[in-house]
Design a protein around this motif. Sequence first.
Motif, PDB file in Angstrom:
ATOM      1  N   ALA A   1      72.114  32.801  32.875  1.00  0.00           N
ATOM      2  CA  ALA A   1      71.960  34.204  32.484  1.00  0.00           C
ATOM      3  C   ALA A   1      73.226  34.652  31.776  1.00  0.00           C
ATOM      4  O   ALA A   1      74.333  34.203  32.106  1.00  0.00           O
ATOM      5  CB  ALA A   1      71.697  35.085  33.699  1.00  0.00           C
ATOM      6  N   ILE A   2      73.051  35.529  30.797  1.00  0.00           N
ATOM      7  CA  ILE A   2      74.179  36.089  30.065  1.00  0.00           C
ATOM      8  C   ILE A   2      74.161  37.596  30.276  1.00  0.00           C
ATOM      9  O   ILE A   2      73.154  38.259  30.049  1.00  0.00           O
ATOM     10  CB  ILE A   2      74.088  35.760  28.563  1.00  0.00           C
TER      11      ILE A   2
ATOM     12  N   GLU B   1      76.712  50.477  28.599  1.00  0.00           N
ATOM     13  CA  GLU B   1      75.681  49.557  28.127  1.00  0.00           C
ATOM     14  C   GLU B   1      75.736  48.308  28.997  1.00  0.00           C
ATOM     15  O   GLU B   1      76.821  47.835  29.336  1.00  0.00           O
ATOM     16  CB  GLU B   1      75.973  49.207  26.666  1.00  0.00           C
ATOM     17  N   HIS B   2      74.570  47.794  29.364  1.00  0.00           N
ATOM     18  CA  HIS B   2      74.531  46.548  30.136  1.00  0.00           C
ATOM     19  C   HIS B   2      73.226  45.841  29.812  1.00  0.00           C
ATOM     20  O   HIS B   2      72.148  46.381  30.055  1.00  0.00           O
ATOM     21  CB  HIS B   2      74.632  46.822  31.632  1.00  0.00           C
ATOM     22  N   GLN B   3      73.357  44.662  29.256  1.00  0.00           N
ATOM     23  CA  GLN B   3      72.193  43.866  28.895  1.00  0.00           C
ATOM     24  C   GLN B   3      72.327  42.485  29.520  1.00  0.00           C
ATOM     25  O   GLN B   3      73.368  41.848  29.393  1.00  0.00           O
ATOM     26  CB  GLN B   3      72.073  43.750  27.374  1.00  0.00           C
TER      27      GLN B   3
ATOM     28  N   VAL C   1      76.036  40.639  39.163  1.00  0.00           N
ATOM     29  CA  VAL C   1      77.118  41.231  38.368  1.00  0.00           C
ATOM     30  C   VAL C   1      77.532  42.572  38.959  1.00  0.00           C
ATOM     31  O   VAL C   1      78.723  42.839  39.163  1.00  0.00           O
ATOM     32  CB  VAL C   1      76.694  41.395  36.888  1.00  0.00           C
ATOM     33  N   VAL C   2      76.559  43.413  39.265  1.00  0.00           N
ATOM     34  CA  VAL C   2      76.848  44.735  39.833  1.00  0.00           C
ATOM     35  C   VAL C   2      77.506  44.595  41.211  1.00  0.00           C
ATOM     36  O   VAL C   2      78.454  45.305  41.525  1.00  0.00           O
ATOM     37  CB  VAL C   2      75.564  45.597  39.902  1.00  0.00           C
ATOM     38  N   ALA C   3      77.025  43.661  42.018  1.00  0.00           N
ATOM     39  CA  ALA C   3      77.618  43.445  43.344  1.00  0.00           C
ATOM     40  C   ALA C   3      79.062  42.958  43.223  1.00  0.00           C
ATOM     41  O   ALA C   3      79.918  43.353  44.016  1.00  0.00           O
ATOM     42  CB  ALA C   3      76.777  42.442  44.140  1.00  0.00           C
ATOM     43  N   PHE C   4      79.346  42.149  42.212  1.00  0.00           N
ATOM     44  CA  PHE C   4      80.711  41.675  41.988  1.00  0.00           C
ATOM     45  C   PHE C   4      81.623  42.844  41.628  1.00  0.00           C
ATOM     46  O   PHE C   4      82.714  42.993  42.182  1.00  0.00           O
ATOM     47  CB  PHE C   4      80.727  40.617  40.876  1.00  0.00           C
TER      48      PHE C   4
ATOM     49  N   PRO D   1      67.703  39.539  39.262  1.00  0.00           N
ATOM     50  CA  PRO D   1      68.634  39.095  40.309  1.00  0.00           C
ATOM     51  C   PRO D   1      70.019  38.750  39.750  1.00  0.00           C
ATOM     52  O   PRO D   1      71.036  39.021  40.397  1.00  0.00           O
ATOM     53  CB  PRO D   1      67.943  37.870  40.906  1.00  0.00           C
ATOM     54  N   ALA D   2      70.094  38.194  38.556  1.00  0.00           N
ATOM     55  CA  ALA D   2      71.394  37.868  37.963  1.00  0.00           C
ATOM     56  C   ALA D   2      72.201  39.141  37.712  1.00  0.00           C
ATOM     57  O   ALA D   2      73.406  39.190  37.990  1.00  0.00           O
ATOM     58  CB  ALA D   2      71.205  37.089  36.656  1.00  0.00           C
ATOM     59  N   ALA D   3      71.553  40.181  37.195  1.00  0.00           N
ATOM     60  CA  ALA D   3      72.240  41.458  36.949  1.00  0.00           C
ATOM     61  C   ALA D   3      72.740  42.061  38.254  1.00  0.00           C
ATOM     62  O   ALA D   3      73.833  42.641  38.293  1.00  0.00           O
ATOM     63  CB  ALA D   3      71.310  42.433  36.239  1.00  0.00           C
TER      64      ALA D   3
END
Length: 154
Positions: A111-112, A101-103, A42-45, A37-39
């Motif tokens: 979350a980082i 790359e996305h981690q 980020v993608v939605a932002f 959910p945190a990722a």
Amino acid sequence: MKIIKIILSLLVTTSLLANAHGDKSKEQGLFKGADTPAAKVVVAFHLALKTGDKKTARSLLADDVTIYEGGRVERSANEYAHHHMLSDMKYLAAVDSKILEHQVTVLGDTAISASRTHTVGTYKGKDRDYQGMETMVLEKQGGEWKIKHIHWSH
């Protein structure tokens, strides 16, 4: 109406994540935690910035977010929304960025997110072709992930 926006956002986010991965066997290890959910926040932002959706972009930021970019700092979501957000939206609408790359690592309510992108295009008459790096720290607030810190560089 809000539920429809959330569902559309999740569908687009899922689609972007699926397309961002390309050949999974070659890129194994470069994309971790992308289904969290945190990722997805980020993608939605990123999607909100790319499409000029100021309301959604602002809603994904913690009120006291700090944003580091180009040697400058903005110390709140309102400051960013009233200053650089609109220019970021115009810029991102004019160029194309590919996620290399996305981690994302989740540690309890923190979350980082760390990512690299390749951006190409023309903006204000200047050709752009560079790799960018982004680090975000997210915090779960009231049951929702909010972006607490962003550091952009290239």
